[in-house]
Scaffold this motif. Structure first.
Motif: not given
Lengths: 263, 263
Positions: B205, B228, B230-231, B243, B245, B252
């Motif tokens: 991340l 996949t 973003n955060l 962002t 991850i 996840h």
């Protein structure tokens, strides 16, 4: 003592061990379950240790061996010749990645590091040094390290020392992280020592390492002018666990003075 | 659109660029001062970018290129075919280490990732994927990733996100670091994405990445079942910074739910 002969012997032994590891990995390719794969990998680890110890015991019966798995000798003094060996430094990388681990070996005479080796097995990168005769990366002589200020430095430090922990004040370490150019963490003390010695990172520190993790790398580091101490600024303890830092000259002082507060 | 032909073209182009980089490093071996060496390295970076862009513009004039250095196109929508390119991902590694950097390329059609490539140039490790046809590490098909709980996971996270920072609450991140098996930081988003996709680490991340850092790796990750976002748990923004991850399924959710508090 014929150190030249010991040097040639050690190099050959390490290369042979590396070859055994790579061969073993190929023969485990077909294992389906992860649990089985991990078992096989752990077996390789043990086999390699036994290989080293049986050879050294056979060919240098008067030398002692100090290593992780307890197949070696009980070491309570640094007298005589001691092979400080980690057959697989970076065990978690070894198991999870099958790469980014190293064979680490330092050969010490009465506490003085004479020969040092770090072999990044899967990359076939060989770092070695002979006391007072320089350090090498593969066939290339490693230059003496220049000073680098923290603001331009890349530091090897694991995130676990930036999180609250029981060994070091994490506030100043977080400040160091913010003030340096960047941080990395590779998961093998030997590889991080090799990276500092070859100028790829500028410092590496850890709060808990064993003699066999650092013994080989310290000989290499000293030949390129990197400074190696524990986090109190003293010589690292070679008979038990200790804190550790290796850094370019200047940077070593800057980190110890401003960012290290042991609990 | 003949995606098979584009795939073969892209692979050949990336390999040729990697070869140029390695050749350039050999020709700079004799440079003495570090400042001069850094200049030369930066020049290589620019040369490689121009190489990619001139070839793509010549052979695919109707395609657009979205990349770091602004030699490409102004991209304000994801319509049509876009090559999302980072010719050298991991610039600090490129300059300091001359290794551990990657060529990263994702080829998208109307916002959908069709082809993805990550080339770890100095290790000659090539990761690639073709949408719905699987992902490969060199010639080996990458298996679909299984779930892994945090306690058994190795997480790619830079220490700077564990130190206090203006993007994320560092307390929960420090908890994640304490609760996982270990952390690593390699300094190249593309390489860390490749490592997650090939099962060497379990999540990665970052708080600030650009589309070209992740575009190639996302295609590869999707083919092995890595998640996949973003955060915030949304699709990463492909027109600007966001962002990010990537993680095994299950892991996840566990990370996003328990350890991510954006500021």
């Amino acid at each position: 003592m014929n150190w030249g002969a010991i040097d040639r012997y050690a190099k050959s032994l390490i290369k042979e061990a590396g070859h055994k590891i790579r061969i073993s990995f190929f023969s485990t390719i077909d294992v389906d379950s992860k649990a089985e794969a991990n078992d096989l990998v752990t077996n390789i680890d043990r086999e390699i240790e036994r290989f080293f110890i049986s050879r050294i015991k056979r060919d240098f019966p008067e030398h002692r061996i100090f290593g992780e798995e307890g197949f070696g000798d009980e070491i309570e003094s640094l007298d005589g010749v001691i092979w400080m060996l980690d057959p697989i430094d970076g065990t978690m990388n070894f198991v999870h990645q099958k790469r980014n681990f190293a064979i680490s070996l330092g050969i010490y005479a009465d506490g003085i590091g004479m020969l040092g080796y770090i072999y990044d097995v899967m990359n076939d990168d060989f770092y070695h040094a002979f006391k007072d005769e320089g350090a090498y990366f593969n066939d290339e002589r490693l230059p003496v390290l220049q000073e680098t200020p923290l603001a331009e430095a890349v530091i090897g430090v694991n995130a676990s020392w930036v999180a609250p922990n029981r060994r070091i004040e994490n506030g100043p370490i977080a400040d160091m992280v913010r003030h340096c150019r960047g941080t990395r963490s590779y998961g093998s003390a030997a590889i991080e020592l090799a990276y500092v010695s070859s100028g790829r990172i500028d410092a590496y520190l850890s709060l808990r390492l064993s003699p066999w993790d650092i013994a080989g790398g310290m000989v290499i580091a000293q030949e390129v002018g990197a400074v190696t101490t524990n986090l109190k600024g003293e010589q690292p303890h070679l008979l038990g666990q200790d804190t550790f830092i290796v850094a370019r000259p200047g940077l070593h002082d800057e980190i110890l003075r401003n960012y290290i507060k042991l609990k």
